[in-house]
Write a protein that holds these residues in place. Structure first.
Motif, short mmCIF file in Angstrom:
data_model
loop_
_atom_site.label_atom_id
_atom_site.label_comp_id
_atom_site.label_asym_id
_atom_site.label_seq_id
_atom_site.Cartn_x
_atom_site.Cartn_y
_atom_site.Cartn_z
N LYS C 37 0.93 -1.30 0.08
CA LYS C 37 0.01 0.08 -0.19
C LYS C 37 0.81 1.13 0.20
O LYS C 37 1.88 1.29 0.36
CB LYS C 37 -0.92 0.02 1.34
CG LYS C 37 -2.29 -0.96 1.16
CD LYS C 37 -3.18 -0.85 2.05
CE LYS C 37 -4.01 -1.95 2.18
NZ LYS C 37 -4.92 -2.21 0.84
N ALA C 38 0.20 2.54 -0.62
CA ALA C 38 0.87 3.52 -0.78
C ALA C 38 0.31 4.37 0.24
O ALA C 38 -0.69 5.08 -0.36
CB ALA C 38 1.34 3.98 -2.16
N PHE C 39 1.01 4.73 1.31
CA PHE C 39 0.26 6.00 2.04
C PHE C 39 0.94 7.20 1.76
O PHE C 39 1.68 7.30 1.02
CB PHE C 39 0.55 5.55 3.62
CG PHE C 39 -0.20 4.31 3.95
CD1 PHE C 39 -1.66 4.23 4.47
CD2 PHE C 39 0.66 3.00 4.28
CE1 PHE C 39 -2.09 3.10 4.53
CE2 PHE C 39 -0.13 1.91 4.70
CZ PHE C 39 -1.43 1.95 4.72
N ASN C 40 0.53 8.35 2.48
CA ASN C 40 0.95 9.58 2.21
C ASN C 40 1.66 10.41 3.37
O ASN C 40 0.97 10.20 4.62
CB ASN C 40 -0.11 10.61 1.74
CG ASN C 40 0.16 11.98 1.27
OD1 ASN C 40 -0.01 12.62 2.28
ND2 ASN C 40 0.51 12.08 0.24
N ARG C 66 -1.24 -6.59 6.79
CA ARG C 66 -0.11 -6.32 7.97
C ARG C 66 0.13 -4.70 7.83
O ARG C 66 0.48 -4.21 9.05
CB ARG C 66 0.93 -7.12 8.22
CG ARG C 66 0.63 -8.17 8.87
CD ARG C 66 1.82 -9.18 8.71
NE ARG C 66 1.61 -9.77 7.39
CZ ARG C 66 2.46 -10.73 6.89
NH1 ARG C 66 3.47 -10.91 7.33
NH2 ARG C 66 2.11 -11.34 5.63
N VAL C 67 0.15 -4.16 6.65
CA VAL C 67 0.46 -2.59 6.55
C VAL C 67 -0.32 -1.68 7.38
O VAL C 67 0.22 -0.43 7.73
CB VAL C 67 0.66 -2.43 5.00
CG1 VAL C 67 2.17 -3.00 4.66
CG2 VAL C 67 -0.36 -2.35 4.35
N ARG C 70 0.66 -1.66 10.87
CA ARG C 70 1.79 -0.94 10.85
C ARG C 70 1.68 0.66 10.84
O ARG C 70 2.23 1.61 11.42
CB ARG C 70 2.87 -1.23 9.79
CG ARG C 70 4.23 -0.53 10.11
CD ARG C 70 5.10 -1.25 8.89
NE ARG C 70 6.25 -0.49 8.82
CZ ARG C 70 7.12 -0.44 7.86
NH1 ARG C 70 6.68 -1.16 6.60
NH2 ARG C 70 8.05 0.37 7.38
N ARG C 71 0.63 1.22 9.86
CA ARG C 71 0.40 2.53 9.39
C ARG C 71 -0.14 3.01 10.95
O ARG C 71 0.02 4.08 11.17
CB ARG C 71 -0.42 2.84 8.22
CG ARG C 71 -0.90 4.23 7.96
CD ARG C 71 0.53 4.88 7.80
NE ARG C 71 0.20 6.18 7.00
CZ ARG C 71 0.90 7.33 7.11
NH1 ARG C 71 2.10 7.09 7.73
NH2 ARG C 71 0.66 8.34 6.52
N GLY D 25 5.77 11.87 -1.89
CA GLY D 25 5.19 11.75 -0.56
C GLY D 25 4.43 10.36 -0.22
O GLY D 25 3.86 10.05 0.74
N LEU D 27 4.40 6.61 0.88
CA LEU D 27 5.19 5.87 1.61
C LEU D 27 4.70 4.38 1.29
O LEU D 27 3.76 3.82 1.63
CB LEU D 27 4.68 6.11 3.23
CG LEU D 27 5.14 7.40 3.82
CD1 LEU D 27 4.51 7.84 5.29
CD2 LEU D 27 6.45 8.04 3.67
N TRP D 29 4.55 0.53 1.37
CA TRP D 29 4.86 -0.48 2.32
C TRP D 29 4.44 -1.82 1.94
O TRP D 29 3.47 -1.97 1.17
CB TRP D 29 4.48 -0.09 3.74
CG TRP D 29 4.89 1.01 4.37
CD1 TRP D 29 5.97 1.79 3.80
CD2 TRP D 29 4.46 1.38 5.81
NE1 TRP D 29 6.09 2.98 4.72
CE2 TRP D 29 5.48 2.87 5.77
CE3 TRP D 29 3.66 1.30 6.50
CZ2 TRP D 29 5.05 3.69 6.90
CZ3 TRP D 29 3.30 2.09 7.63
CH2 TRP D 29 4.22 3.45 7.79
#
Lengths: 174, 174, 174, 174
Positions: C37-40, C66-67, C70-71, D25, D27, D29
């Motif tokens: 996944k790509a968070f910001n 699981r990500v 963690r996030r 930007g 993130l 994972w």
């Protein structure tokens, strides 16, 4: 456009830079040391049609990655130069190997390191995201960005100029 | 749009290409030889609603990847053809397997290799990034790009044409 | 906007959906079965400031990864519901656990599955890419897309409504 | 712009934040706990030219990742501060280490955590996606987004202000 088409009509070999041309310029790296690249499916089909139309292809890139070798194999790219710090040397080696003259080669690059071969080849092509200096030395700037169909656009330009595009499309219109 | 809706009203099976349709056309490769794809969460929900509304789904793709099998399982796609170099053969096999006629099938593709089944099915759909030739042979071009809701848009179009969309949404409005 | 601000002034708990809200809706899968996944980064800082301002946060998502755990840990999100097929059940469990009333909770979703909690909470927020039906049931539609600052925008809205934003920024203006 | 150029003419050290500056930007994972970043090839060439022109570079980032170390090595960035919760402390340590004054340093950040060094350095630069407060404290806002050439734009600005850009380009125009 007219000059680009005329130049494209003489092309026997299309040379692609990788990052920013066959990809959008993203260097995707993982914490495990691996490198990833995102190629484009439209580009792949364009390359296969271009090869079937009788035009050879090459890659000259300053970086080095196993995925580039794999991409070349999957799309019929015959010559691959990786880790080419001086792209002019690779270009000249390619001319010698193929026996072609510079004006029979197209070079598609996206940055100033690509200028030496771009300024010597028969058809210099770049992408919208390239620096102005690179655009000034190009015969054609694609509408599509690198990694989003820019290479496909060049493949179609060459086939159109050489009158082979319709024949390539015909197989899908039966 | 009126013709597309009328054609959509007869659809019993929706067939998706993968790269450029369920994804944005990016072929993401790692140096370890693995392949990655980015699907879209809106598409997934649309497919589940479409299946619940009584329409079957299939995938016909020229490439081959384990993530496609996984995506099909997670969204209720019943038929999966991977590595289909000739998509017409896969399409005809699908007609035989399901006992459906071509006009009862929709095909969503994004490139010229998709034209043979698109020109024979009942509803041909493509995305904004497709070549003009593919758009010319389509009954409907989605507003959303591939991998960004294009498949969801087709799922909703079929449910709207068949009068089943409101019932599918009702469960979320209790 | 005025109604949204007034509603935001009463919020004690902000609940986020994940795909399409904390990400752009891309489900990135590898052939090895792993999910990405790509968070910001802007979202992350907004969440930390929101928590420091005294507002709690939760995640309710239909998928499982699981990500996400963690996030949540990295941004101070206290409650995480994954694999929540019925988001209303998770929402009601959360109300019981926290002792809050529905009007003290904000819910940020991007699709019709999010409507049941969105229609019952005090502040329903969605993103530009959401279906029209979801926008119709929202008190506020963010300017930023999911995964590109939408969650940050909600965090700032709540802090502004509660008069805590200036104090949170002050630490960076010394 | 004139003030930015004048300030840029005095810069001996350019300091980059990472997420949102050298990347967009995101993130990224994986479920295996690994972290991924997407850098930009245009940025890399800009950094190499900037270094060759006699300007040093540093990274100060609040997060921590092995790919940042690798990116620094590949582009000639001499100083790397990771996990820097208080960026002002890292900035002051850097001044001491290099013997430079604050007005000889440029800082490129994209969020409010970057404000303490940005408000003290000689040239504060940010990206279009930055919050308004960060833009208000910047001498220059790049046209390119982070991860899409923003760092390249700053490198070129500094070289132009110092009259070294033409010489750097000359090698590609032989």
């Amino acid at each position: 456009m007219n000059e680009a088409l005329e130049r494209a009509s003489r092309i026997k070999l299309v040379i692609f830079d990788v990052d920013g041309v066959l990809t959008d310029g993203s260097l995707i790296w993982g914490d495990d040391g691996l490198e990833y690249k995102a190629f484009n499916s439209h580009d792949g089909l364009g390359m296969k049609m271009l090869k079937a139309s009788g035009v050879a292809m090459a890659i000259i890139t300053g970086r080095s990655s196993r995925v580039v070798t794999r991409r070349a194999e999957g799309t019929g790219i015959a010559y691959v130069y990786q880790g080419a710090e001086d792209k002019l040397i690779a270009f000249q080696d390619l001319l010698q190997k193929t026996g072609l003259r510079a004006e029979q080669c197209a070079f598609m690059g996206d940055d100033v390191v690509d200028l030496p071969p771009m300024r010597r080849c028969g058809l210099a092509v770049t992408v919208p995201a390239a620096p102005d200096l690179v655009k000034q030395h190009s015969h054609y700037v694609t509408k599509h960005e690198g990694g989003h169909g820019a290479a496909r656009e060049l493949c179609e330009l060459v086939m159109q100029a050489q009158g082979t595009f319709t024949a390539q499309l015909q197989q899908f219109l039966l």
